[in-house]
Scaffold this active site. Structure first.
Site, short mmCIF file in Angstrom:
data_model
loop_
_atom_site.label_atom_id
_atom_site.label_comp_id
_atom_site.label_asym_id
_atom_site.label_seq_id
_atom_site.Cartn_x
_atom_site.Cartn_y
_atom_site.Cartn_z
N THR A 176 37.23 80.25 19.13
CA THR A 176 36.49 81.06 20.10
C THR A 176 37.17 82.42 20.19
O THR A 176 38.40 82.52 20.11
CB THR A 176 36.46 80.39 21.48
OG1 THR A 176 37.80 80.12 21.91
CG2 THR A 176 35.67 79.09 21.43
N ASP A 185 39.85 76.32 20.60
CA ASP A 185 39.40 77.12 21.75
C ASP A 185 40.56 78.01 22.18
O ASP A 185 41.35 77.65 23.06
CB ASP A 185 38.96 76.20 22.88
CG ASP A 185 38.19 76.95 23.95
OD1 ASP A 185 38.07 78.18 23.86
OD2 ASP A 185 37.71 76.29 24.90
N ILE A 186 40.66 79.19 21.56
CA ILE A 186 41.81 80.06 21.77
C ILE A 186 41.46 81.36 22.49
O ILE A 186 42.32 82.01 23.05
CB ILE A 186 42.51 80.38 20.44
CG1 ILE A 186 41.58 81.19 19.52
CG2 ILE A 186 43.00 79.12 19.75
CD1 ILE A 186 42.26 81.74 18.29
N LYS A 187 40.18 81.74 22.46
CA LYS A 187 39.68 82.94 23.15
C LYS A 187 40.55 84.16 22.90
O LYS A 187 40.88 84.92 23.81
CB LYS A 187 39.54 82.68 24.65
CG LYS A 187 38.51 81.59 24.98
CD LYS A 187 38.34 81.42 26.48
CE LYS A 187 37.23 80.43 26.78
NZ LYS A 187 37.59 79.05 26.42
N ARG A 188 40.91 84.40 21.65
CA ARG A 188 41.72 85.54 21.29
C ARG A 188 40.84 86.76 21.02
O ARG A 188 39.64 86.65 20.78
CB ARG A 188 42.57 85.23 20.05
CG ARG A 188 43.52 84.06 20.20
CD ARG A 188 44.60 84.35 21.23
NE ARG A 188 45.73 83.45 21.07
CZ ARG A 188 45.97 82.40 21.83
NH1 ARG A 188 45.15 82.09 22.80
NH2 ARG A 188 47.04 81.63 21.63
#
Length: 314
Positions: free
Chosen positions: A141, A104-107
């Protein structure tokens, strides 16, 4: 391919549950963190070691009853290199236990920057002809705010390395509507993003019929989720908002297709810190067992809701 492995794990374990590994040092049992504070003092090293031991115990207790784990990298990054080392070791340990890992890194960024993120988290980095794996995860993510070309940069590594991504479409936070619900040319922003995801999903279809390009769609907005399910029929949903954020098993039924597939439901605090529910007789010494019991209860509640609505995959 990631999506085929995910669907296989769901069917084998009869579980749509994903456990979010979001360690908060203040919530880690004293029996764990106290040992490392005594050894290393109240240092970054102590926190990282406590997080790793805590995560391993959770993983040991849930690995046979959940489809995947989802470590949120921010809870590790805040402790610098020591924290990131705990993140890497957590991912490797989960993989050794047969779990799929959703980083879950939302890059998400422009061109070459997104490609660098893809190399780090999905593919390999090339050092003068020698390739190295940096973060051992199966899916990530991704934030679509910078546009479709941002997402395209991840597709090459998804296809080459059999990985996946979940694009933020409709998130669970109360303020999500400030941007995601805005209407532009007759469509809400989240509907525009859903169309982007659906187009990309056609490029990464697995043998199971679903795509390795999925969407983050919140359980806390069930009406929107119902609409988005129709907009992205081939995309798997990663569904936050269950449990501690208020959503129940009945709230997430419309995230699934009629075949009973199409979604995995995340719970973080409600499972990993279940030992705090003293009314259930849990203790901090057996925090792993408490997590297992909550994961089993969540799995069974979701399956019961799916069965009641005629959406069985078993």
């Amino acid at each position: 391919m990631f999506i085929d492995e995910l669907v296989k794990a769901i069917k084998e374990k009869r579980s749509n549950v994903v456990v979010g590994l979001d360690p908060r040092i203040e919530s880690i049992p004293e029996v764990v963190k106290g040992r490392y504070f005594n050894q290393y003092g109240k240092t970054l090293k102590a926190v990282a070691e406590a997080i790793l031991e805590f995560n391993k115990e959770i993983i040991d207790n849930v690995c046979d009853v959940v489809a995947a784990v989802k470590p949120q990298i921010a809870f590790y990054e805040q402790y610098g290199l020591e924290g990131l080392d705990a993140y890497i070791k957590t991912c490797k340990y989960a993989k050794e236990k047969g779990l799929l890992i959703i980083g879950d890194i939302k890059r998400g960024d422009i061109g070459t920057t997104s490609k660098a993120y893809a190399n780090a988290h999905l593919g390999n980095v090339d050092i003068e002809g020698v390739e190295h794996e940096t973060f051992a995860v199966d899916s990530i993510t991704v934030n679509p705010y910078l546009g479709g070309d941002t997402l395209e940069e991840f597709i090459e590594d998804i296809n080459e390395f059999g990985k996946g991504m979940f694009v933020l479409v409709k998130t669970s936070n109360p303020g999500s509507g400030q941007l995601q619900d805005l209407v532009v040319e007759g469509k809400r922003i989240y509907e525009v993003v859903a169309e982007m995801v659906d187009n990309l999903s056609q490029k990464t279809l697995g043998t199971c019929g679903y795509s390795s390009v999925g969407a983050v769609v919140a359980a806390t907005y069930p009406e929107q989720a119902k609409t988005l399910r129709k907009s992205m029929p081939k995309s798997y949903f990663l569904v936050p908002g269950y449990g501690a954020q208020g959503a129940s098993a009945d709230d997430i039924v419309d995230c699934f297709n009629e075949d009973g597939l199409g979604a995995v439901i995340n719970s973080s605090r409600g499972i990993i810190f279940a030992y705090k529910k003293s009314e259930k007789g849990y203790t901090q010494e057996k925090y792993g067992e408490a997590a297992r019991k909550e994961a089993l209860d969540m799995r069974d509640a979701i399956n019961k809701a799916l069965e009641s609505n005629g959406k069985c995959y078993w």
